[in-house]
Design an enzyme around this catalytic site. Structure first.
Site, short mmCIF file in Angstrom:
data_model
loop_
_atom_site.label_atom_id
_atom_site.label_comp_id
_atom_site.label_asym_id
_atom_site.label_seq_id
_atom_site.Cartn_x
_atom_site.Cartn_y
_atom_site.Cartn_z
N LYS A 64 0.84 -1.21 0.00
CA LYS A 64 0.00 0.00 0.00
C LYS A 64 0.87 1.26 0.00
CE LYS A 64 -1.87 1.46 3.99
NZ LYS A 64 -1.51 2.86 4.33
N ASN A 65 1.88 1.29 0.89
CA ASN A 65 2.64 2.53 1.07
C ASN A 65 3.71 2.75 0.02
OD1 ASN A 65 1.00 2.99 3.19
ND2 ASN A 65 2.48 2.40 4.77
N ARG B 7 -4.81 10.63 3.91
CA ARG B 7 -3.71 11.48 4.34
C ARG B 7 -2.59 11.47 3.30
NH1 ARG B 7 -0.39 13.81 7.48
NH2 ARG B 7 1.76 13.13 7.39
N CYS C 48 -5.52 12.57 12.69
CA CYS C 48 -6.10 11.25 12.43
C CYS C 48 -5.97 10.47 13.73
CB CYS C 48 -5.41 10.56 11.27
SG CYS C 48 -3.80 9.98 11.72
N ARG D 279 -0.04 14.40 12.95
CA ARG D 279 0.49 14.30 11.58
C ARG D 279 0.90 15.66 11.02
NH1 ARG D 279 -1.40 9.13 10.12
NH2 ARG D 279 0.32 9.08 8.63
N PRO D 280 1.82 16.37 11.65
CA PRO D 280 2.26 17.67 11.12
C PRO D 280 3.02 17.52 9.81
CG PRO D 280 3.68 17.00 12.90
CD PRO D 280 2.58 15.98 12.84
N ASP E 138 5.62 19.97 9.02
CA ASP E 138 6.69 20.96 9.11
C ASP E 138 7.94 20.55 8.34
OD1 ASP E 138 6.49 19.06 11.35
OD2 ASP E 138 8.44 19.85 11.90
N LEU E 139 8.26 19.25 8.36
CA LEU E 139 9.48 18.80 7.66
C LEU E 139 9.27 18.81 6.14
CD1 LEU E 139 10.46 15.90 10.08
CD2 LEU E 139 11.36 18.24 10.02
N ASP F 280 3.90 0.26 12.28
CA ASP F 280 2.69 -0.29 11.65
C ASP F 280 2.42 -1.73 12.07
OD1 ASP F 280 3.05 1.44 8.46
OD2 ASP F 280 2.42 2.09 10.44
N VAL G 110 7.22 6.40 17.43
CA VAL G 110 7.05 7.09 16.15
C VAL G 110 5.83 8.00 16.16
CG1 VAL G 110 6.70 6.77 13.68
CG2 VAL G 110 8.27 5.27 14.92
N ARG H 182 -9.23 -0.56 3.95
CA ARG H 182 -8.40 0.49 3.35
C ARG H 182 -7.03 -0.06 2.98
NH1 ARG H 182 -7.01 4.59 7.43
NH2 ARG H 182 -5.32 4.77 5.95
C1 EPZ Z 1 4.07 6.77 6.52
O1 EPZ Z 1 3.31 7.81 7.10
C2 EPZ Z 1 3.11 5.61 6.32
N1 EPZ Z 1 2.02 6.01 5.42
C3 EPZ Z 1 2.54 5.19 7.69
O2 EPZ Z 1 1.72 4.04 7.47
C4 EPZ Z 1 3.70 4.79 8.60
O3 EPZ Z 1 3.19 4.48 9.88
C5 EPZ Z 1 4.69 5.95 8.72
O4 EPZ Z 1 5.14 6.34 7.39
C6 EPZ Z 1 5.91 5.58 9.55
O5 EPZ Z 1 6.54 4.46 8.99
C7 EPZ Z 1 2.26 6.04 4.08
O6 EPZ Z 1 3.35 5.75 3.61
C8 EPZ Z 1 1.11 6.44 3.22
P1 EPZ Z 1 6.13 9.96 8.95
P2 EPZ Z 1 3.95 9.30 7.24
O7 EPZ Z 1 6.11 11.26 8.23
O8 EPZ Z 1 4.81 9.59 6.07
C9 EPZ Z 1 6.30 13.06 12.52
C10 EPZ Z 1 -0.20 2.71 7.68
O9 EPZ Z 1 -0.77 2.18 8.64
N2 EPZ Z 1 6.41 14.10 11.49
O10 EPZ Z 1 7.35 9.09 8.86
O11 EPZ Z 1 2.87 10.23 7.58
C11 EPZ Z 1 4.90 12.48 12.57
O12 EPZ Z 1 4.07 13.29 13.39
C12 EPZ Z 1 0.32 4.14 7.78
O13 EPZ Z 1 0.02 2.14 6.57
C13 EPZ Z 1 6.68 15.40 11.88
O14 EPZ Z 1 6.84 15.69 13.06
O15 EPZ Z 1 4.88 9.08 8.53
C14 EPZ Z 1 5.09 11.12 13.15
O16 EPZ Z 1 5.10 11.22 14.56
C15 EPZ Z 1 0.04 4.73 9.16
N3 EPZ Z 1 6.76 16.37 10.93
C16 EPZ Z 1 6.48 10.72 12.66
O17 EPZ Z 1 7.11 11.92 12.17
C17 EPZ Z 1 6.59 16.10 9.59
O18 EPZ Z 1 6.69 17.02 8.77
C18 EPZ Z 1 6.46 9.70 11.53
O19 EPZ Z 1 5.75 10.27 10.48
C19 EPZ Z 1 6.30 14.78 9.22
C20 EPZ Z 1 6.22 13.79 10.18
#
Ligand code: EPZ
Length: 416
Positions: A23-24, A95, A119, A124-125, A127-128, A307, A329, A399
């Site tokens: 999926k991802n 998202r 969510c 889910r910010p 900022d990065l 996950d 995470v 989903r």
């Molecule tokens: C991806 O989400 C996956 N989704 C998620 O899978 C997965 O849990 C996650 O990566 C971590 O492996 C997809 O690929 C579509 P992150 P993503 O940005 O990109 C913080 C599932 O069940 N963060 O690595 O949104 C954030 O708040 C889903 O299949 C910031 O602070 O994850 C979180 O605490 C759920 N600022 C952490 O990083 C930012 O700008 C990880 O988020 C971005 C993220």
């Protein structure tokens, strides 16, 4: 209720199950394909709700995306421009629609994407994401819940990610492949889905090096040529079925996996006492008579995947002893605890830490899927529970898991 899954527990799973495409990986490759000229064909894309929503968003912005007879999906961007704003109605369902930020900046030098609402697993910010596209030359305004970005003179840059965010790494990569000059992403995410995106972009003529390490180097190119590409298998779906075998004390061969992607899951599952062995085209899992308690800390890849955290919690609810899970995470990924307690689990949550005191029996109950992976974990606890479990809001599960009822029934589970 049509949006529910009903499980009669107590039946060990036996046989073989084939893992679908990831999926991802599929979601980000669907978006990245808008940057290529010509028809992109993606193979091994799972037919799950999230992918169907992403296909709708593509068509809504003017990219022709449609399923082919052979199960592949064709994506044909128009000769001219596409809409630079994704539909709010559709984006709020998914998202991952925030991945249009990097792809639209790569193709149109402009993007308007909805700031994702909160969510179930955290705020889910972005900022990065924003720091990265600004470094590459985008001017960004945030108004009325939308991110407005425009890059008049994009130029390669060096970007350090405070956290190895998967989505931020992907958005920056997609913009950078079409940004003149060299870009470097430090402390990049190393997930297999990042490597799949890099391989896909390079197959279109991009120049991405170092994906899978924490330092990714990109040389911008002017155009990307479409082609055919098969996405990687879903390591989280695979892990979910591996735990299904363990928790039901069954014997299952999980096929169509990439073993290295599963190492953190295999290691932990073996610690619980399950027999796990890699074959050349899959992983065979046999549930042990007892489940040993283990401690888990979720971390970015190659650490134990967040996950898979809820799924492990379901298994450890039946361990002979106490386990400790630390979720590093996401800030709010213990939604499943209350549902498992309704089934008789004994779990205490303190902030990012959950202490699970194993019990001998879980009992079927009416429970709710709060998010995709919590829903999957309730399927697992339902398989092992005494009696019948009804999981409401099962749409969350559909989903991310293709044909989950059929796959489980084919293994001998009683699910409908
Ligand atoms: C991806 O989400 C996956 N989704 C998620 O899978 C997965 O849990 C996650 O990566 C971590 O492996 C997809 O690929 C579509 P992150 P993503 O940005 O990109 C913080 C599932 O069940 N963060 O690595 O949104 C954030 O708040 C889903 O299949 C910031 O602070 O994850 C979180 O605490 C759920 N600022 C952490 O990083 C930012 O700008 C990880 O988020 C971005 C993220």
């Amino acid at each position: 209720m049509k949006n529910s899954l009903l499980i009669e527990g107590g039946y060990p799973l036996n046989g073989r199950v084939r893992v679908s495409g990831a999926k991802n990986a599929g979601l980000v490759l669907l978006v990245a394909s808008i940057m290529a000229d010509g028809e992109t064909i993606l193979d091994n894309l799972p037919r799950i709700c999230d992918v169907e929503v992403m296909v709708k968003i593509l068509n809504d912005v003017g990219v022709n995306a449609r399923w082919n007879e052979d199960g592949s999906l064709s994506i044909c961007p128009p000769q001219g421009h596409v809409k630079v704003q994704t539909s709010y109605e559709l984006s709020k369902k998914l998202r991952a629609s925030n991945l249009f930020l990097g792809a639209l900046l790569g193709r149109e030098r402009e993007a308007v994407v909805s700031l994702p609402g909160g969510c179930d697993i955290g705020s889910r910010p972005m900022d990065l994401h924003i720091k990265g596209i600004q470094a590459l030359g985008s001017e960004v305004e945030i108004e009325h819940g939308f991110i407005y970005a425009r890059a008049k003179a994009p130029a390669g840059a060096r970007i350090y990610l405070d956290f190895p965010s998967v989505g931020a790494t992907e958005n920056i990569m997609m913009m950078a492949v079409k940004t003149p000059g060299q870009s470097i992403i430090e402390n990049a995410a190393k997930e297999p889905e990042i490597v799949d995106l890099a391989n896909f972009l390079n197959s279109m003529g991009a120049r991405v090096r170092g994906a899978g390490t924490d330092l990714i180097k990109i040389e911008g190119v002017n155009e990307l040529r479409a082609g055919r590409y098969a996405i990687i298998p879903d390591r989280i779906e695979a892990g979910t079925y591996m735990i299904a075998a363990a928790i039901s004390q069954g014997d299952v061969l999980v096929e169509n996996v990439i073993p290295t992607h599963l190492h953190p899951i295999v290691a932990k599952l073996q610690e619980t006492g399950a027999m796990v062995e890699e074959t050349d085209d899959g992983v065979r899992v046999r549930g042990g008579k007892r489940v040993n308690p283990v401690d888990i800390k979720t971390l970015p890849y190659p650490g134990f995947p967040t996950d898979m955290q809820s799924q492990m919690m379901a298994l450890l609810s039946l361990a002979e002893g106490s386990s400790v899970i630390v979720e590093n995470v996401f800030e709010n990924r213990f939604q499943i605890v209350d549902e498992l307690k309704r089934m008789g689990a004994n779990i205490k949550v303190e902030g990012h830490t959950a202490v699970i005191k194993g019990v001998t029996t879980l009992y079927g109950a009416r429970v709710k899927a709060t998010d995709l992976r919590a829903g999957a974990a309730l399927v697992l606890s339902g398989l092992a529970a005494r009696g019948e479990t009804i999981i409401e809001d099962a749409i969350h599960i559909f989903r991310g898991y293709e044909k989950i009822s059929e796959k489980l029934c084919q293994l001998g589970a009683k699910v409908k």
